[in-house]
Design an enzyme around this catalytic site. Structure first.
Site, PDB file in Angstrom:
ATOM      1  N   TYR A 184      -2.717  11.393   2.277  1.00  0.00           N
ATOM      2  CA  TYR A 184      -3.569  11.614   1.338  1.00  0.00           C
ATOM      3  C   TYR A 184      -3.538  13.063   0.897  1.00  0.00           C
ATOM      4  CZ  TYR A 184      -5.332   6.767   1.655  1.00  0.00           C
ATOM      5  OH  TYR A 184      -5.277   5.533   1.925  1.00  0.00           O
ATOM      6  N   ASP A 196       0.882  -1.124   0.196  1.00  0.00           N
ATOM      7  CA  ASP A 196       0.137   0.042  -0.093  1.00  0.00           C
ATOM      8  C   ASP A 196       0.877   1.269  -0.190  1.00  0.00           C
ATOM      9  OD1 ASP A 196      -2.909   0.922   0.236  1.00  0.00           O
ATOM     10  OD2 ASP A 196      -1.899   2.029   1.884  1.00  0.00           O
ATOM     11  N   HIS A 198      -7.095  -6.256  -1.562  1.00  0.00           N
ATOM     12  CA  HIS A 198      -5.982  -5.555  -1.271  1.00  0.00           C
ATOM     13  C   HIS A 198      -5.142  -6.025   0.083  1.00  0.00           C
ATOM     14  CE1 HIS A 198      -4.066  -1.545  -0.960  1.00  0.00           C
ATOM     15  NE2 HIS A 198      -4.182  -1.298   0.057  1.00  0.00           N
ATOM     16  N   TYR A 240     -11.677   7.363  -4.039  1.00  0.00           N
ATOM     17  CA  TYR A 240     -11.763   7.337  -2.460  1.00  0.00           C
ATOM     18  C   TYR A 240     -10.815   8.216  -1.919  1.00  0.00           C
ATOM     19  CZ  TYR A 240      -7.596   4.335  -2.329  1.00  0.00           C
ATOM     20  OH  TYR A 240      -6.270   3.794  -2.489  1.00  0.00           O
TER      21      TYR A 240
END
Length: 322
Positions: free
Chosen positions: A239, A110, A296, A159
């Protein structure tokens, strides 16, 4: 104490002051001189590697699994300006300097994968090999591309627009047990999108689902306890890193020259396998594998397959008897 992968308290927890933060990390089998550094993603912690840590220790690798800045027991600078791949790479290098480990192999998942590829480029004399589950390598951007433009090209990243908003932090912090019960599910149990297509929320207003049986109770409790103490602000700063990552990485080259491993999961909706199709153009020594029927969270959804691939790759690029 023997490691019990279902009980986070049985791992060897350590702390170090590195690069102006206090970092938590797990350090197992410290007498081995073959070191594998495991880098987690979001909303994970070092514990995302619970299936791999004892497996690698049993092979006789030393395993170091840090908690990245912004997460868990590691410091979480308030400002998103104090993050980015270059900054986090320096955190990790400082940790390895603190432990007096000159060279090592990096394996990631990730967001950790985004770090790992750049870490290998920033410090090629230290990172001997780099492996990644789910997160593809892409060359550094030469021009800044804002997140909304990235999403136009890659709708599977939509997302991230929500997770970069102030609303996401509040709704996660207000619903931490329900959040982890919903997010940490194997692909066979994940019947809904990460973001509600009607409300645009991550967790607020969505039905509460029971914890997956694939998540041990003490593991689930650990995530809930840690995030209840720290909140999600630091982790969500990841993010908001588009500009930092661009500035910190724009002068790196296009290629990764170390031996590299890429493992994709066929049902990963966040990082679908097609995203890795061009990696061979930039990584001359790339070995690639596909795990069928996993999403994932492939590291614990299909641990035996993940571990076998990792074992065989390490035996070639980082053998214990050399």
């Amino acid at each position: 104490m023997a490691i019990d992968k279902s009980d986070p308290s049985t791992f060897n927890h350590q702390y170090a002051n590195v690069n102006n933060i206090r970092m938590h990390y797990v350090d197992e089998n410290s007498t081995s001189n073959k070191v594998v550094l495991l880098i987690h993603g979001w909303p994970d912690l070092w514990l995302g590697w619970r299936e791999q840590i004892p497996f690698l220790v049993n092979l006789d690798y030393r395993v170091i699994a840090p908690t990245l800045r912004g997460f868990g027991e590691t410091d979480a600078p308030e400002s998103h300006e104090e993050y980015g791949y270059g900054t986090v790479s320096k955190d990790l290098l400082s940790l390895m300097d603190h432990l007096e480990i000159p060279t090592f192999t990096v394996v990631a998942h990730d967001w950790g994968g985004g770090v790992a590829w750049r870490f290998a480029q920033f410090y090629p004399d230290r990172v001997l090999n780099v492996g990644c589950y789910c997160t593809p390598y892409v060359p550094p951007s030469r021009e800044f591309v804002p997140l909304d433009k990235v999403v136009e090209a890659l709708p599977n990243f939509k997302y991230q627009l929500r997770l970069s908003s102030p609303e996401a932090e509040k709704e996660i912090n207000d619903n931490i047990p329900a959040f982890f019960a919903r997010v940490f599910r194997p692909s066979s149990e994940a019947h809904e999108a990460w973001i509600d297509p009607e409300t645009g929320t991550v967790i607020a207003g969505r039905p509460v689902v029971p914890k997956s049986d694939m998540i041990p109770q003490k593991v689930y409790d650990h995530y809930v306890s840690i995030y209840t103490k720290t909140g999600s602000h630091g982790s969500l700063n990841w993010y908001k890193q588009g500009w930092n990552n661009f500035v910190q990485c724009k002068d790196l080259g296009d290629n990764v020259n170390q031996p590299a491993l890429m493992v994709v999961a066929t049902l990963d909706s966040a990082l679908p396998p097609f995203m890795s199709d061009n990696m061979h153009k930039y990584i001359p020594n790339l070995e690639k594998h596909t795990i069928e029927g996993a999403g994932h969270w492939v590291l614990w959804e299909k641990p035996d397959e993940c571990n076998e691939i990792l074992k065989n790759w390490l035996a070639k690029v980082y053998p214990l008897d050399s």
